[in-house]
Design an enzyme around this catalytic site. Structure first.
Site, PDB file in Angstrom:
ATOM      1  N   HIS A  66      -3.524  -5.484   1.251  1.00 18.24           N
ATOM      2  CA  HIS A  66      -3.077  -5.830   2.586  1.00 18.24           C
ATOM      3  C   HIS A  66      -3.412  -7.300   2.864  1.00 18.24           C
ATOM      4  O   HIS A  66      -4.379  -7.833   2.327  1.00 18.24           O
ATOM      5  CB  HIS A  66      -3.782  -4.969   3.636  1.00 18.24           C
ATOM      6  CG  HIS A  66      -3.353  -3.544   3.655  1.00 18.24           C
ATOM      7  ND1 HIS A  66      -2.211  -3.120   4.299  1.00 18.24           N
ATOM      8  CD2 HIS A  66      -3.918  -2.444   3.108  1.00 18.24           C
ATOM      9  CE1 HIS A  66      -2.095  -1.808   4.165  1.00 18.24           C
ATOM     10  NE2 HIS A  66      -3.113  -1.371   3.444  1.00 18.24           N
ATOM     11  N   CYS A 111       0.837  -1.203   0.000  1.00 16.03           N
ATOM     12  CA  CYS A 111       0.000   0.000   0.000  1.00 16.03           C
ATOM     13  C   CYS A 111       0.877   1.259   0.000  1.00 16.03           C
ATOM     14  O   CYS A 111       1.517   1.561  -1.000  1.00 16.03           O
ATOM     15  CB  CYS A 111      -0.972  -0.026   1.172  1.00 16.03           C
ATOM     16  SG  CYS A 111      -2.327   1.150   1.003  1.00 16.03           S
TER      17      CYS A 111
END
Length: 297
Positions: free
Chosen positions: A251, A135
């Site tokens: 994630h 991310c």
């Protein structure tokens, strides 16, 4: 220490003085493997056990790091030492370097440069050693970050680490959704992940795209070109690999049992299994049927 007799006569005295029945005595357990909610924690004795560990994984612990819990499974892998890196010395001898998510990417990127960690990560990648960015960590690995409206917190333009030839443009709204996708055509240290289905989540601002090939420090046909290795349900790219550097928007990669087995040959219990173990501990320590009575069963 797991022996309720060590507390006697305290529990019995409390019950006699208050009239409140003793529900149970919970022992201290270090091995449940539950993640920290929003921070980092070094287990006691980790340094002493380091001689038994053969792989050192350094996670950069910048001030605004987010989603640290997704790396806690590394603490459960035999032969792996998880290090929360805040200084260049913490990267010494690291086999892997991980850049986690960030609540404010440009600020944490500046922190990396101020501490000399940016150059240390670049040197690690130049040596052909694995680097993983998740991310915000993926965004830092790119060439540039554009944020004209201050969506990430600071309006302006910032140069990335240049390890993935990608550019990120920040814009609202925030993207928050579950991810189910398959990893494609990885190579080098990540090749064992090819074909694995993963379940995770996205929670981010920023649109990232390939900014074209450039000369790189790696070798081989993909050294200077980021290859798409992960796509979302609509086919949009959310993961790239360039040489030994892998960046993903999803994630939860290292919370996948399949991924951990492929990378470390380790069976690490899922988060659900760890919560089940906690529930079993409570049930074993409380008086029989007390939990059922309290919830009205």
């Amino acid at each position: 220490r797991g022996d309720p007799a060590l507390l006697s006569p305290g529990p019995e005295l409390l019950q006699r003085l208050t009239g409140v029945p003793l529900a149970g005595v919970l022992p201290l357990r270090h091995d449940l493997g539950l993640p920290e909610e929003d921070g980092v924690f070094e287990t006691a004795g980790a340094a002493a056990a380091s001689t038994l560990q053969t792989r050192r994984v350094a996670v950069l612990a910048y001030p605004r790091m987010s989603n640290a819990d997704e790396f806690q499974a590394l603490r459960q892998v035999r032969g792996v030492r998880l290090v929360w890196a805040r200084a260049v010395a913490d990267l010494a001898g690291a086999d892997w370097v991980i850049l986690p998510g960030s609540k404010q990417v440009s600020g944490d990127l500046r922190w990396l440069r101020e501490r000399g960690l940016a150059d240390a990560v670049a040197a690690h990648a130049a040596a052909g050693k694995p680097v993983l960015g998740v991310c915000g960590g993926l965004q830092m690995l790119g060439v540039e970050l554009h944020d004209p409206h201050g969506v990430d917190g600071e309006a302006g333009h910032a140069a990335g680490l240049g390890l993935l030839h990608l550019r990120t443009r920040y814009a609202a709204p925030k993207r928050v959704l579950p991810v189910r996708a398959r990893l494609e055509a990885l190579h080098g240290p990540w090749q064992e992940l090819t074909g694995l289905d993963i379940a995770g989540y996205e929670i981010r601002n920023g649109i990232t795209e390939d900014c074209g090939s450039a000369s790189g420090s790696g070798s081989g046909p993909d050294a200077a070109v980021p290859r798409v290795v992960l796509r979302d349900a609509q086919g949009a790219p959310i993961g790239w690999q360039q040489a030994a550097v892998l960046g993903v928007y999803a994630h939860g990669l290292l919370e996948s049992e399949q991924v951990m087995r492929s990378l470390f040959e380790a069976d690490v219990p899922s988060l659900d299994a760890r919560f089940d173990a906690l529930a079993d501990l409570l049930e074993a320590c409380f008086a029989p049927s007390s939990l059922e009575r309290w919830v009205g069963l």
